[in-house]
Design an enzyme around this catalytic site. Structure first.
Site, PDB file in Angstrom:
ATOM      1  N   ASP A   8       0.836  -1.192   0.000  1.00 39.58           N
ATOM      2  CA  ASP A   8       0.000   0.000   0.000  1.00 39.58           C
ATOM      3  C   ASP A   8       0.878   1.252   0.000  1.00 39.58           C
ATOM      4  O   ASP A   8       2.057   1.191   0.361  1.00 39.58           O
ATOM      5  CB  ASP A   8      -0.901  -0.048   1.244  1.00 39.58           C
ATOM      6  CG  ASP A   8      -1.761   1.188   1.394  1.00 39.58           C
ATOM      7  OD1 ASP A   8      -2.426   1.567   0.409  1.00 39.58           O
ATOM      8  OD2 ASP A   8      -1.764   1.781   2.486  1.00 39.58           O
ATOM      9  N   ASP A  10      -0.469   5.146   0.768  1.00 39.53           N
ATOM     10  CA  ASP A  10      -0.833   6.155   1.765  1.00 39.53           C
ATOM     11  C   ASP A  10      -1.049   5.512   3.134  1.00 39.53           C
ATOM     12  O   ASP A  10      -1.834   4.574   3.290  1.00 39.53           O
ATOM     13  CB  ASP A  10      -2.108   6.879   1.347  1.00 39.53           C
ATOM     14  CG  ASP A  10      -1.954   7.578  -0.010  1.00 39.53           C
ATOM     15  OD1 ASP A  10      -0.842   7.554  -0.563  1.00 39.53           O
ATOM     16  OD2 ASP A  10      -2.955   8.129  -0.509  1.00 39.53           O
TER      17      ASP A  10
END
Length: 372
Positions: A8, A10
């Site tokens: 991932d 953010d």
């Protein structure tokens, strides 16, 4: 099969602001430890992919020209530290769209849901429950960048089942992946034997040896102690016939597990030992160079030690050598046959310990040819 890291962006690599949009260079700030952790992870055999939801990217609420400067600056900074991604997958939809491409949907990642990839031993790394749910949907494991007590409150029972690690420290993630990479499991079932072997080269697992042959168990139990590994080895064999199939097949499964756990062999010492065992001397030289050469010079004067035939020990190590794909030369002399073969197993374990030792600060391949 290739193992994958679905990483991932953010909240995992860079901090996520209150408005959940990193739409300026001023908002770009790395999660503490992310750069050094990712740099360490890049030295493993995992295929690193960037997988991110960017709500409405390209719409008026999130124009393209506000997204790419910060994103490209992040990639440039990471590249300068040796961190690159094999591919980037960015979903632009809103949550309300319920798009199959949006995490935890898998539509962007179907190329990895094939027999070419080892999803069982792959990981999703993220900071949200949706990242863990992606792991559920992909059939892999999850690493959650949250404190364990936070993870316990945000995940459902199914998500908890695939959670391999919850931590807010990237150093823990890097160490976990380095250790997990050097673990292998082999299940081998034939008409004669049913074998389950698990090896952890860094000694992070349970140790149990049970082959049905007590003296053979005693010898195999020297490996975890003297090689610094953990070994689970259980075999149900046709001992009513004789010992051959059990000892041979255990050696094949163990050798395959050791070879698999070594992975790319980056950073290992590669070579390895001579030791005395009371009145005996045992010499084992080992090279994980990828070529197979076996030599055996161990004269026994008894047909059996305990319940185990001495003639089978040469075959055990020859099978190990072939399965590990190494050079293995063994020579021993002594009067007591128990000491003689125990010295061989201990010397092999010490040679193994020396050869598999990995320098965590250097992942160079120990070969001038560039391949092993």
């Amino acid at each position: 099969m290739k193992k994958v890291l679905f990483i991932d962006r953010d909240g995992t690599i860079i901090k996520e602001p209150a408005d959940e949009q990193i739409d300026s260079l001023e908002k770009l700030e790395f999660v503490p430890g992310a750069i050094s952790g990712l740099r360490s992870v890049m030295q493993t055999d995992y295929l690193p992919l960037l997988v991110s939801n960017q709500d409405g990217l390209g719409t008026e609420s999130f124009p393209e020209d506000t997204f790419w400067p910060a994103h490209n600056k992040m990639l440039q900074t990471l590249k300068g530290e040796g961190v690159t991604f094999a591919r980037e997958y960015i979903d632009r939809t809103f949550p309300a769209d319920n798009a199959p491409t949006r995490k935890p949907g898998t539509a962007m990642l179907t190329a990895y849901m094939t027999d070419d990839y080892d999803l069982k031993h792959s990981y999703v790394i993220g900071d949200r429950a949706t990242d863990v749910q992606l792991a559920v949907n992909m059939g892999c494991r999850a690493i959650l960048l949250q404190k364990p007590e936070v993870a316990a409150t945000m995940l459902n029972t199914v998500q908890q089942h695939v959670l391999a690690l919850a931590t807010d420290d990237w150093a823990d993630i890097a160490e976990f992946l380095r250790r997990t990479e050097r673990r292998a499991e082999v299940k081998r079932a034939t008409a004669e034997t049913d074998i389950h072997v698990i090896v952890d080269l860094d000694g992070g697992g349970d140790t149990l040896v049970n082959t049905g042959l007590h003296f053979f168990d005693h010898m195999l139990s020297q490996l975890p102690h003297h090689a610094g590994i953990s070994l689970y080895c259980v075999c149900k064999g046709d001992l009513e016939v004789d010992e051959h199939h059990t000892m041979e097949d255990v050696a094949i499964a163990l050798g395959e597990a050791l070879r698999t756990a070594l992975g790319s062999k980056r950073g290992i010492d590669r070579y390895g030992f001579v030791l005395p065992m009371d009145e005996c001397d045992a010499m084992v030289t080992l090279d994980f160079g990828g070529r197979i050469d076996f030599q055996w010079d161990v004269p026994f004067t008894r047909e059996y030690v305990g319940d185990t035939p001495t003639e089978m020990f040469k075959h055990v190590f020859q099978s190990l050598c072939a399965a590990m794909q190494c050079n293995l030369h063994i020579k021993a002399r002594g009067e007591n046959n128990h000491h003689l073969i125990e010295g061989v197993f201990k010397a092999f374990a010490r040679a193994l310990r020396q050869a598999i030792h990995r320098n965590v600060f250097s992942y160079e391949l120990p070969s001038s040819k560039g391949t092993l």
